[in-house]
Design an enzyme around this catalytic site. Structure first.
Site, PDB file in Angstrom:
ATOM      1  N   SER A 241      16.356  10.947 -27.702  1.00 53.02           N
ATOM      2  CA  SER A 241      17.573  11.164 -28.459  1.00 53.02           C
ATOM      3  C   SER A 241      17.890  10.462 -29.811  1.00 53.02           C
ATOM      4  O   SER A 241      18.266  10.513 -30.800  1.00 53.02           O
ATOM      5  CB  SER A 241      18.989  11.149 -27.541  1.00 53.02           C
TER       6      SER A 241
ATOM      7  N   HIS B 170      21.944   6.696 -29.805  1.00 54.84           N
ATOM      8  CA  HIS B 170      22.036   7.794 -30.849  1.00 54.84           C
ATOM      9  C   HIS B 170      22.873   7.010 -31.937  1.00 54.84           C
ATOM     10  O   HIS B 170      22.161   7.629 -33.155  1.00 54.84           O
ATOM     11  CB  HIS B 170      23.313   8.621 -30.175  1.00 54.84           C
TER      12      HIS B 170
END
Length: 284
Positions: free
Chosen positions: A210, A265
């Site tokens: 991610s 992230h």
């Protein structure tokens, strides 16, 4: 047909005309008295088509990108549809991630500890100072693979499928337009930054691609503003940033989604933006 625009015959509208066809906009271009005239079948299309035409004529980089896309073997019907041979590095990363998800039993066996940022079995990582000591000792012992190996540690098939789809869609475009060397720099830079930030904030119990996906998205968004060449909906950036913000709230855990690697992230996205700002956009 609805008469929309009259232009001098010296203006080459071939690329714009092909782009309109790919968007499903019925039209024709005729010549009248030394001018060329653009006609539309549906008058409701006039305003957006004129706006697109004005931008097409005003921005040489955009014209070049459209012409490149029209010639590209990875665009079918105007849409990004690459084959595996067009992005072998991205495909290789996905294959490795899937294989290691199986080898680690989705992070449930001892092999998973070898892929974490540090080995949680041998280090105390309960405080920030201890985490710094642990990573320093681990890296000085030669375990440098741990800087990127958390990328390949996933905890569910949903997790890895979503990351793989996004990585293929965006990463394949970077590999095709900007080259494999640029993609590898981006992969390493976003991996190290996102994994390092996540570890320093929360410890080693995290994993997934991610952070890299967010880094690639940030790179594509900012670099696209310098030289248009990537194809993705602008709403994707809005959604991704919104989801990242939501991740810092209790909502995902309330919904039963667990705690997300929010710092990874954020770190990946910031790293992608920095690399886009530092590395000049590749001219097509």
């Amino acid at each position: 047909m609805y008469r929309v625009k009259q232009l001098d015959t010296s203006v080459n509208l071939a690329g714009f005309s092909q782009w309109l066809r790919e968007q499903g906009v019925a039209h024709r271009i005729s010549e009248e008295g030394g001018f060329q005239v653009l006609w539309l079948e549906n008058p409701d299309h006039a305003e957006p088509v004129l706006a697109a035409l004005d931008r097409f004529l005003a921005e040489p980089a955009l014209r070049q990108a459209v012409e490149q896309q029209n010639r590209s073997p990875v665009h079918v019907g105007g849409r990004w549809q690459p084959a595996p041979r067009h992005a072998p590095v991205v495909l290789g990363v996905i294959v490795v991630a899937v294989l290691l998800a199986w080898v680690t039993a989705m992070g449930r066996n001892e092999f998973a500890a070898l892929m974490m940022f540090i080995d949680p079995r041998y280090y105390d990582w309960s405080t920030f100072a201890l985490r710094l000591d642990a990573v320093t000792d681990s890296l000085s012992g030669g375990q440098v693979w741990r800087l990127i190996s958390p990328d390949f540690l996933h905890f569910s098939w949903t997790h890895i499928i979503f990351n793989s789809v996004m990585l293929w869609f965006l990463g394949s475009q970077i590999e095709w337009f900007d080259g494999r060397a640029r993609l590898l720099v981006l992969f390493l830079g976003t991996s190290i930054f996102s994994n390092g930030l996540q570890f320093l904030v929360s410890g080693p119990l995290f994993g997934g691609l991610s952070g890299v996906v967010y880094g690639i998205l940030g790179y594509c968004w900012l670099s696209q503003r310098k030289a248009p060449r990537f194809q993705f909906p602008p709403a994707l950036v809005t959604f991704a940033v919104g989801w990242m913000v939501i991740g810092f709230t209790p909502l995902p855990e309330v919904l039963g989604l667990g705690r997300m690697a929010n710092e990874a992230h954020l770190g990946g996205f910031v790293a992608g933006l920095l690399l886009a700002a530092l590395m000049p956009a590749r001219r097509l």
